[in-house]
Design an enzyme around this catalytic site. Structure first.
Site, PDB file in Angstrom:
ATOM      1  N   GLU A 191       0.823  -1.215   0.000  1.00 39.55           N
ATOM      2  CA  GLU A 191       0.000   0.000   0.000  1.00 39.55           C
ATOM      3  C   GLU A 191       0.860   1.269   0.000  1.00 39.55           C
ATOM      4  O   GLU A 191       1.186   1.796   1.059  1.00 39.55           O
ATOM      5  CB  GLU A 191      -0.924   0.001   1.230  1.00 39.55           C
ATOM      6  N   LYS A 233      -2.432  -1.711  -3.325  1.00 40.37           N
ATOM      7  CA  LYS A 233      -3.470  -0.790  -2.836  1.00 40.37           C
ATOM      8  C   LYS A 233      -2.924   0.628  -2.907  1.00 40.37           C
ATOM      9  O   LYS A 233      -2.330   1.126  -1.953  1.00 40.37           O
ATOM     10  CB  LYS A 233      -3.801  -1.187  -1.396  1.00 40.37           C
TER      11      LYS A 233
HETATM   12  P1  13P Z   1      -8.939   4.445   4.164  1.00 40.93           P
HETATM   13  O1  13P Z   1      -9.793   3.958   3.035  1.00 40.93           O
HETATM   14  O2  13P Z   1      -9.719   5.032   5.299  1.00 40.93           O
HETATM   15  O3  13P Z   1      -7.789   5.285   3.703  1.00 40.93           O
HETATM   16  O4  13P Z   1      -8.330   3.145   4.842  1.00 40.93           O
HETATM   17  C1  13P Z   1      -7.683   2.238   4.066  1.00 40.93           C
HETATM   18  C2  13P Z   1      -6.500   1.743   4.771  1.00 40.93           C
HETATM   19  O5  13P Z   1      -6.359   0.560   4.942  1.00 40.93           O
HETATM   20  C3  13P Z   1      -5.496   2.740   5.216  1.00 40.93           C
HETATM   21  O6  13P Z   1      -4.305   2.106   5.567  1.00 40.93           O
END
Ligand code: 13P
Length: 355
Positions: A191, A233
């Protein structure tokens, strides 16, 4: 798949694909740290002083009740997986509520942030020590995937963010996380969360996304990560809050920038892309997701966009923002209904359907 004698590569690939198929399904992210969860719930209390009167045990019980309410409401038709915090997985032991109805439980692997000594507004993500044993323990509790969030600062060129050292650090850390996670039999979700609080315009944000993502895959290759059994992500490239174009950027402009970046930087072997919502209002996160899917699905066969894998959501705040407001007021049924409503809206968006 040379490095996967121990854990069946096909099992990883099967799970990765199940998280993003059939098109429309996505992930509900619920991996806030306990203190962050308490703060979120407390921020909605009618009486701001109320939280001071709660004991640690009361807070723990409150977190657990909130999670149970949301997990029992999570709709299988629209949600493929849920990301749990270690507390929810191993202490509250709530993975079963999800797996019993066919939703795949996952775990947050990263710990907290610490500033990079030579660039103190940027961060190193902690948690690589003992990661293998922690991921093995998470798997034993039912987790089948994991995620690691790496924040990346982003400003105009003059602002100087991100620094080279932070991009290198995040790429290397994410690649090590992914390799270790697969060793434990969990599908890693990397991510890269590119910040939008500063003064970058859309072009600059897209450039930084492309650079960061390309560097991550370069390190993933060096570590022998099975790309087919991994997911990404990313954030949406977007103008920063301190750039004047922020207020008039259109979903179509975001969609073109996002599809361009991803088609250049994400290898075709990666089976899915799941966006984070990053604090965007739920309606905007849904609109942007719909716009990029509509663009990709309408592209002619000669366009590189048509080679992108399913593009879906892994939203936290965008899914549970409204449910939380109802829940804090004691209205569980409205909270559950709101989670279903936003999950369904995201499902439509991930199919390119603008409602
Ligand atoms: P948000 O969609 O609130 O950004 O959360 C996703 C997430 O896993 C953040 O690390």
């Amino acid at each position: 798949y040379p490095y996967y004698s121990k854990f069946d590569a096909h099992e990883l690939i099967k799970i990765a694909r199940a998280l993003v198929n059939p098109r429309g399904k996505g992930i509900y992210a619920t991996d806030e740290a306990p203190y962050a969860m308490d703060d979120l719930l407390a921020s909605l209390d009618e009486d701001p002083k109320l939280n001071k009167t709660r004991s640690e045990e009361d807070k723990r019980e409150r977190r657990k009740k909130w999670r149970v309410c949301m997990y029992s409401a999570a709709p299988t038709d629209y949600i493929s997986g849920v990301i749990l915090h270690d507390e929810t997985l191993r202490d509250f032991k709530l993975a079963e509520i999800l797996s019993e109805k066919g939703i795949i439980p996952g775990v947050r692997a990263n710990l907290e942030l610490t500033p990079i000594p030579r660039s103190e507004d940027e961060f190193i993500v902690q948690g690589l020590d003992d990661l293998l044993s922690k991921m093995q323990a998470a798997r034993a509790e039912g987790a089948r995937f994991s995620k690691w969030r790496a924040p990346i600062a982003c400003s105009s060129v003059e602002g100087g963010f991100p620094s080279r050292i932070s991009l290198e650090t995040q790429a290397e850390t994410l690649a090590q996380f992914a390799a270790i996670s697969q060793q434990a039999g969990l599908v890693p979700i990397v991510e890269p969360d590119v910040d939008f609080s500063r003064d970058a315009d859309l072009t600059r944000s897209a450039e930084i996304h492309e650079q960061a993502i390309a560097m991550i895959y370069e390190r993933m290759r060096a570590h022998g990560v099975l790309l087919e059994g991994s997911l990404i992500k990313p954030s949406f490239p977007q103008p920063g809050l301190r750039h004047p174009s922020r207020s008039n950027v259109t979903p179509e402009e975001i969609a073109v920038a996002t599809a361009t970046v991803l088609s250049r930087a994400v290898p075709a072997a990666v089976p899915g892309i799941l966006f984070l919502s990053g604090g965007l209002p739920s309606s905007q996160a849904t609109q942007w997701l719909a716009a990029i899917n509509a663009l990709v699905l309408a592209s002619p066969p000669t366009s590189p966009f048509t080679r992108l894998p399913p593009l879906t959501f892994s939203y936290g705040r965008a899914l549970q923002g409204e449910p939380m407001k109802h829940w804090v007021k004691g209205d569980e049924e409205a909270a559950k209904a709101a989670l279903v409503k936003w999950s369904k809206a995201c499902w439509h968006a991930a199919r390119g359907e603008v409602l």
